[in-house]
Design a protein around this motif. Structure first.
Motif, PDB file in Angstrom:
ATOM      1  N   GLY A 179     -63.805   1.530 -19.633  1.00  0.00           N
ATOM      2  CA  GLY A 179     -63.507   1.806 -17.998  1.00  0.00           C
ATOM      3  C   GLY A 179     -63.383   0.321 -17.417  1.00  0.00           C
ATOM      4  N   ALA A 180     -64.278  -0.478 -17.842  1.00  0.00           N
ATOM      5  CA  ALA A 180     -63.982  -2.013 -17.029  1.00  0.00           C
ATOM      6  C   ALA A 180     -62.827  -2.579 -17.313  1.00  0.00           C
ATOM      7  N   ILE A 181     -62.391  -2.395 -18.577  1.00  0.00           N
ATOM      8  CA  ILE A 181     -60.812  -2.980 -18.760  1.00  0.00           C
ATOM      9  C   ILE A 181     -59.776  -2.410 -18.274  1.00  0.00           C
ATOM     10  N   LEU A 182     -60.014  -1.079 -18.181  1.00  0.00           N
ATOM     11  CA  LEU A 182     -58.947  -0.142 -17.400  1.00  0.00           C
ATOM     12  C   LEU A 182     -58.912  -0.413 -15.935  1.00  0.00           C
ATOM     13  N   GLU A 183     -60.081  -0.809 -15.595  1.00  0.00           N
ATOM     14  CA  GLU A 183     -60.243  -1.120 -13.949  1.00  0.00           C
ATOM     15  C   GLU A 183     -59.571  -2.144 -13.785  1.00  0.00           C
ATOM     16  N   GLY A 184     -59.899  -3.351 -14.693  1.00  0.00           N
ATOM     17  CA  GLY A 184     -59.238  -4.777 -14.603  1.00  0.00           C
ATOM     18  C   GLY A 184     -57.748  -4.642 -14.535  1.00  0.00           C
ATOM     19  N   ARG A 185     -57.209  -3.795 -15.501  1.00  0.00           N
ATOM     20  CA  ARG A 185     -55.680  -3.697 -15.645  1.00  0.00           C
ATOM     21  C   ARG A 185     -55.100  -2.920 -14.034  1.00  0.00           C
ATOM     22  N   ARG A 186     -55.788  -2.238 -13.876  1.00  0.00           N
ATOM     23  CA  ARG A 186     -55.377  -1.471 -12.433  1.00  0.00           C
ATOM     24  C   ARG A 186     -55.232  -2.491 -11.298  1.00  0.00           C
ATOM     25  N   GLN A 187     -56.367  -3.390 -11.363  1.00  0.00           N
ATOM     26  CA  GLN A 187     -56.314  -4.380 -10.035  1.00  0.00           C
ATOM     27  C   GLN A 187     -55.433  -5.331 -10.411  1.00  0.00           C
ATOM     28  N   ALA A 188     -55.135  -5.671 -11.578  1.00  0.00           N
ATOM     29  CA  ALA A 188     -53.830  -6.579 -11.924  1.00  0.00           C
ATOM     30  C   ALA A 188     -52.652  -6.157 -11.306  1.00  0.00           C
ATOM     31  N   ARG A 189     -52.543  -4.946 -11.875  1.00  0.00           N
ATOM     32  CA  ARG A 189     -51.355  -4.007 -11.408  1.00  0.00           C
ATOM     33  C   ARG A 189     -51.022  -4.162 -10.123  1.00  0.00           C
ATOM     34  N   GLU A 190     -52.235  -3.540  -9.189  1.00  0.00           N
ATOM     35  CA  GLU A 190     -52.105  -3.686  -7.780  1.00  0.00           C
ATOM     36  C   GLU A 190     -51.729  -4.947  -7.168  1.00  0.00           C
ATOM     37  N   GLN A 191     -52.283  -6.337  -7.815  1.00  0.00           N
ATOM     38  CA  GLN A 191     -51.930  -7.529  -7.202  1.00  0.00           C
ATOM     39  C   GLN A 191     -50.802  -8.076  -8.031  1.00  0.00           C
ATOM     40  N   GLU A 192     -49.879  -7.510  -8.829  1.00  0.00           N
ATOM     41  CA  GLU A 192     -48.772  -7.992  -9.375  1.00  0.00           C
ATOM     42  C   GLU A 192     -48.980  -9.371 -10.245  1.00  0.00           C
ATOM     43  N   ARG A 193     -50.288  -8.818 -10.918  1.00  0.00           N
ATOM     44  CA  ARG A 193     -50.664 -10.040 -12.009  1.00  0.00           C
ATOM     45  C   ARG A 193     -50.549  -9.680 -13.333  1.00  0.00           C
ATOM     46  N   GLY A 194     -50.321 -10.489 -14.231  1.00  0.00           N
ATOM     47  CA  GLY A 194     -50.242 -10.336 -15.761  1.00  0.00           C
ATOM     48  C   GLY A 194     -51.644  -9.737 -16.134  1.00  0.00           C
ATOM     49  N   PHE A 195     -51.933  -8.930 -17.071  1.00  0.00           N
ATOM     50  CA  PHE A 195     -52.862  -8.371 -17.911  1.00  0.00           C
ATOM     51  C   PHE A 195     -52.551  -8.182 -19.225  1.00  0.00           C
ATOM     52  N   ALA A 196     -53.356  -8.401 -20.123  1.00  0.00           N
ATOM     53  CA  ALA A 196     -53.080  -8.140 -21.612  1.00  0.00           C
ATOM     54  C   ALA A 196     -54.447  -8.009 -22.335  1.00  0.00           C
ATOM     55  N   VAL A 197     -54.644  -7.321 -23.652  1.00  0.00           N
ATOM     56  CA  VAL A 197     -55.560  -7.229 -24.446  1.00  0.00           C
ATOM     57  C   VAL A 197     -55.121  -8.007 -25.629  1.00  0.00           C
ATOM     58  N   ALA A 198     -56.187  -8.356 -26.325  1.00  0.00           N
ATOM     59  CA  ALA A 198     -56.129  -8.969 -27.770  1.00  0.00           C
ATOM     60  C   ALA A 198     -57.009  -8.363 -28.622  1.00  0.00           C
ATOM     61  N   CYS A 199     -56.651  -7.607 -29.613  1.00  0.00           N
ATOM     62  CA  CYS A 199     -57.379  -6.993 -30.687  1.00  0.00           C
ATOM     63  C   CYS A 199     -56.945  -7.199 -31.976  1.00  0.00           C
ATOM     64  N   GLU A 217     -52.839 -15.403 -29.092  1.00  0.00           N
ATOM     65  CA  GLU A 217     -51.884 -16.109 -28.905  1.00  0.00           C
ATOM     66  C   GLU A 217     -50.507 -14.865 -28.098  1.00  0.00           C
ATOM     67  N   ALA A 218     -50.524 -13.818 -29.033  1.00  0.00           N
ATOM     68  CA  ALA A 218     -49.335 -12.954 -28.686  1.00  0.00           C
ATOM     69  C   ALA A 218     -49.681 -12.361 -27.238  1.00  0.00           C
ATOM     70  N   ALA A 219     -51.057 -12.211 -26.849  1.00  0.00           N
ATOM     71  CA  ALA A 219     -51.440 -11.506 -25.584  1.00  0.00           C
ATOM     72  C   ALA A 219     -50.871 -12.556 -24.388  1.00  0.00           C
ATOM     73  N   LEU A 220     -51.504 -13.860 -24.770  1.00  0.00           N
ATOM     74  CA  LEU A 220     -51.254 -15.101 -23.916  1.00  0.00           C
ATOM     75  C   LEU A 220     -49.792 -15.021 -23.515  1.00  0.00           C
ATOM     76  N   GLU A 221     -48.766 -14.988 -24.558  1.00  0.00           N
ATOM     77  CA  GLU A 221     -47.460 -14.819 -24.500  1.00  0.00           C
ATOM     78  C   GLU A 221     -46.910 -13.953 -23.586  1.00  0.00           C
ATOM     79  N   ALA A 222     -47.416 -12.675 -23.808  1.00  0.00           N
ATOM     80  CA  ALA A 222     -47.118 -11.571 -22.936  1.00  0.00           C
ATOM     81  C   ALA A 222     -47.346 -11.862 -21.625  1.00  0.00           C
ATOM     82  N   VAL A 223     -48.327 -12.502 -21.300  1.00  0.00           N
ATOM     83  CA  VAL A 223     -48.789 -12.620 -19.863  1.00  0.00           C
ATOM     84  C   VAL A 223     -47.992 -13.823 -19.211  1.00  0.00           C
ATOM     85  N   MET A 224     -47.345 -14.769 -19.876  1.00  0.00           N
ATOM     86  CA  MET A 224     -46.967 -15.963 -19.419  1.00  0.00           C
ATOM     87  C   MET A 224     -45.839 -15.912 -18.250  1.00  0.00           C
TER      88      MET A 224
END
Length: 123
Positions: free
Chosen positions: A63-83, A110-117
């Motif tokens: 839930g915390a991760i999804l809330e972070g992603r929601r906030q990032a989208r609202e602010q038009e910021r990059g957000f990714a998860v690495a697992c 590294e892949a997640a960093l590339e996705a948000v760069m």
């Protein structure tokens, strides 16, 4: 003995905050996870959540991760998860909930960093 997880915030690249979870995370650490996500979003243009070192996450952490992603989208910021595949229980939770695709979860930091760069630095 219950081993609690640790949360760290770093900046591996300019404009990108990395929130790293290691160990077990549940209601006992969700406050620290939320604070780390908020701090990373306040200080950086994009955020990557690194779950590669996490051995357990529960629904409160999701839930915390999804809330972070929601906030990032609202602010038009990059957000990714690495697992990566180092923690089968964490990978399984992401797959069973459908979040592995929805977030999406990248196979490495590294892949997640590339996705948000492309978004980092443009906000």
């Amino acid at each position: 003995m219950q081993v609690s997880g640790e949360v760290a915030v770093s900046a591996p690249r300019e404009g990108v905050g990395l929130v790293t979870l290691t160990g077990e995370h549940d209601l006992g650490t969700v406050g620290a996870v939320r604070e780390a996500l908020e701090r990373a979003q306040a200080e950086h243009d994009a955020v990557v959540v690194d779950l590669c070192g996490a051995t357990f996450i529960d629904s409160s952490i999701l839930g915390a991760i999804l809330e972070g992603r929601r906030q990032a989208r609202e602010q038009e910021r990059g957000f990714a998860v690495a697992c990566d595949n180092s923690s089968e229980p964490v990978r399984r939770v992401l797959e069973v909930t459908g979040l592995a695709r929805e977030l999406p979860a990248h196979p490495s930091v590294e892949a997640a960093l590339e996705a948000v760069m492309p978004r980092a630095g443009s906000a």
